[in-house]
Design an enzyme around this catalytic site. Structure first.
Site, PDB file in Angstrom:
ATOM      1  N   GLU A  35      -5.253  15.107   1.518  1.00 51.97           N
ATOM      2  CA  GLU A  35      -4.106  14.194   1.530  1.00 51.97           C
ATOM      3  C   GLU A  35      -2.773  14.910   1.763  1.00 51.97           C
ATOM      4  O   GLU A  35      -1.904  14.923   0.887  1.00 51.97           O
ATOM      5  CB  GLU A  35      -4.053  13.380   0.229  1.00 51.97           C
ATOM      6  CG  GLU A  35      -5.217  12.423   0.090  1.00 51.97           C
ATOM      7  CD  GLU A  35      -5.017  11.371  -1.008  1.00 51.97           C
ATOM      8  OE1 GLU A  35      -3.983  11.404  -1.703  1.00 51.97           O
ATOM      9  OE2 GLU A  35      -5.887  10.497  -1.153  1.00 51.97           O
ATOM     10  N   GLU A  51     -13.026  10.115  -0.991  1.00 54.35           N
ATOM     11  CA  GLU A  51     -12.610   9.675  -2.325  1.00 54.35           C
ATOM     12  C   GLU A  51     -12.505   8.166  -2.349  1.00 54.35           C
ATOM     13  O   GLU A  51     -12.008   7.565  -1.383  1.00 54.35           O
ATOM     14  CB  GLU A  51     -11.213  10.202  -2.707  1.00 54.35           C
ATOM     15  CG  GLU A  51     -11.154  11.629  -3.125  1.00 54.35           C
ATOM     16  CD  GLU A  51      -9.754  12.022  -3.609  1.00 54.35           C
ATOM     17  OE1 GLU A  51      -8.981  11.146  -4.059  1.00 54.35           O
ATOM     18  OE2 GLU A  51      -9.440  13.220  -3.512  1.00 54.35           O
TER      19      GLU A  51
HETATM   20  C1  NOJ Z   1      -6.067  11.429  -4.442  1.00 54.06           C
HETATM   21  C2  NOJ Z   1      -6.150  12.897  -4.776  1.00 54.06           C
HETATM   22  O1  NOJ Z   1      -6.798  13.620  -3.787  1.00 54.06           O
HETATM   23  C3  NOJ Z   1      -6.744  13.173  -6.133  1.00 54.06           C
HETATM   24  O2  NOJ Z   1      -6.384  14.480  -6.493  1.00 54.06           O
HETATM   25  C4  NOJ Z   1      -6.279  12.129  -7.125  1.00 54.06           C
HETATM   26  O3  NOJ Z   1      -6.648  12.444  -8.437  1.00 54.06           O
HETATM   27  C5  NOJ Z   1      -6.865  10.798  -6.729  1.00 54.06           C
HETATM   28  N1  NOJ Z   1      -6.462  10.467  -5.371  1.00 54.06           N
HETATM   29  C6  NOJ Z   1      -6.462   9.654  -7.639  1.00 54.06           C
HETATM   30  O4  NOJ Z   1      -5.108   9.469  -7.598  1.00 54.06           O
END
Ligand code: NOJ
Length: 452
Positions: free
Chosen positions: A173, A363
């Site tokens: 991200e 994710e």
């Molecule tokens: C995106 C991130 O990559 C991760 O580190 C984070 O904990 C989750 N989403 C939830 O916000």
């Protein structure tokens, strides 16, 4: 738990579909000063008194550094055969470049070997937001030298693990660490302003391409991706201003990192502020260096965005109409709207790019307030969340979109960055004072799905 009601079976997703759970180094490892680890910007940020909101930090986190074996046993017991984790740059190169910390490498070597011995495929993220602190005085991601620093790190990791690890993700991200850390100042290193954000974006864009090339060179038969935040963006009304605001946010939120990697350049038409990247920070040849032929694109979707035009938000001239203002039916502990169809929409949106070969959901998950009763965590809302989102992933697959895998965020509750330990995203509950683990009902739901 009620198990009779699975609306689909794992076979519906196909035999090659990758099922995994995801984590990141700083969020779970702890052991912040163990075996020669150097500090990262998140260590400094969470201990800095100016950031009073932060009473939490990752010093101890889930003690994954010590407990990785038993945590992998839990992962496997839930039926997963893939584990996504990231490498802490400053554990491997404490000063960011130069001296290699052998015990740091040895930890990841043990972790990888344990995965392989258990029949779990390691999926490695190279950069999940924990830049070595040593670079901060030099500007961190705003300094063009980060391309060289990062390349050295990728060389080091791929040479060390490339013979064992086949699945690699370059960045996690990049939108969030550049916007959060260099524009809004709510993530490490807490910098603000367009003059920090734009160079950080540009250097991350180049690092995506360079990182991909280094992996390709050093790792035979690698499957290479990068992982991106994504959310379907909708205008609040059909007014021309709101529609344009939505297009701007879509350009900045969804298109900013993928389009340069596909050779399409920056989406300057919808987001003119990006033109400054080209006039102020780009060198000749940079847009070519940004291009890389990824084997897959990792999509990370949690919610949708509804936006409206706003004269008071400089640069983007848009703001989100928050879920609470929209009276949506379900909101998570992050104040995010539960919107299962959104994951289908982003799969469709990203599949429309000609050169996106495969999509992996790297994710997806949710935080809800969890409670332990008689040693159990009955997180029915999270079970419903996974069920409904996965149904939409399956729908996309059945319509012919190439979706190759799904990683739940997260294996266990962990340090949720600016939100600390309050939001719990895990399939496994972590009782932080004792470090006791409890597989939640949602973890049992996956076990039912994946082992039957
Ligand atoms: C995106 C991130 O990559 C991760 O580190 C984070 O904990 C989750 N989403 C939830 O916000």
């Amino acid at each position: 738990m009620p198990t009779s009601s699975l609306p689909f079976s794992r076979h519906d997703f196909g035999a090659d579909f990758v099922w995994g759970a995801a984590t990141a180094a700083y969020q779970i490892e702890g052991a912040h000063q163990t075996d020669g680890r150097g500090a990262s910007i998140w260590d400094t940020f969470t201990h800095d008194n100016r950031w009073r909101r932060f009473r939490d930090h990752g010093d101890v986190a889930c003690e994954f550094y010590q407990r990785y074996e038993s945590d992998l046993i839990l992962l496997k017991s839930m039926g997963f055969r893939a584990f996504r984790f990231s490498l802490s740059w400053s554990r491997i190169l404490p000063d960011g470049t130069g001296r290699v910390n052998e015990p740091g490498l040895a930890f990841y070597d043990r972790l990888i070997d344990t995965c392989l011995a258990m029949g779990i495929e390691p999926w490695v993220t190279l950069y999940h937001w924990d830049l070595p602190q040593a670079f901060e005085a030099k500007g961190g991601w705003t300094n063009r030298a980060v391309i060289r620093w990062f390349s050295e790190f990728v060389e080091c990791c791929t040479k060390a693990f490339g013979h064992k690890v086949k699945n690699w993700m370059v960045l996690n991200e990049p939108l969030v660490f550049t916007a959060g850390g260099y524009f809004a100042g709510i993530h490490a290193p807490g910098r603000r302003g367009l003059w920090n954000f734009l160079p950080a974006v540009h250097h991350a864009v180049i690092c995506q391409g360079e990182g991909g090339r280094i992996i390709r060179r050093n790792v035979p038969n690698a499957r290479i991706g990068t992982t991106l935040f994504c959310a379907p963006v909708e205008p609040h009304t059909q007014s021309i201003r709101d529609v344009r605001a939505a297009a701007r946010i879509d350009a900045l939120g969804n298109r900013l990192f993928i389009e340069p990697s596909l050779g399409l350049g920056y989406p300057v038409q919808e987001a003119p502020l990006l033109k400054q990247i080209l006039t102020k920070y780009a060198n000749l040849g940079d847009l070519q260096r940004a291009v890389f032929d990824f084997d897959f694109i990792g999509l990370q979707n949690y919610f949708r965005l509804v936006v409206r035009h706003d004269w008071f938000t400089p640069y983007v001239w848009a703001r989100e109409v928050k879920p609470r203002q929209r009276e949506v039916s379900e909101i998570t502990a992050m104040d995010w709207e539960v919107y299962p169809e959104g994951i289908y929409q982003v799969i469709r949106q990203f599949s429309a790019y000609e050169n996106v070969k495969e999509i992996i959901i790297t994710e997806n998950g949710s935080a809800f307030p969890d409670h332990v009763h008689n040693g159990r965590v009955d997180d029915a809302q999270r079970v419903a969340f996974y069920q409904n989102y996965l149904r939409q992933v399956l729908r996309a697959k059945q319509e012919g979109f190439r979706v190759g895998g799904y990683f739940a965020w997260s294996l266990m509750d962990n340090f949720e960055w600016a939100e600390g330990y309050r939001p719990r995203f895990g399939l496994v509950y972590v009782d932080y004072p004792t470090q006791r683990r409890i597989v939640k009902q949602s973890g049992e739901w996956f076990r039912e799905l994946l082992t039957r």
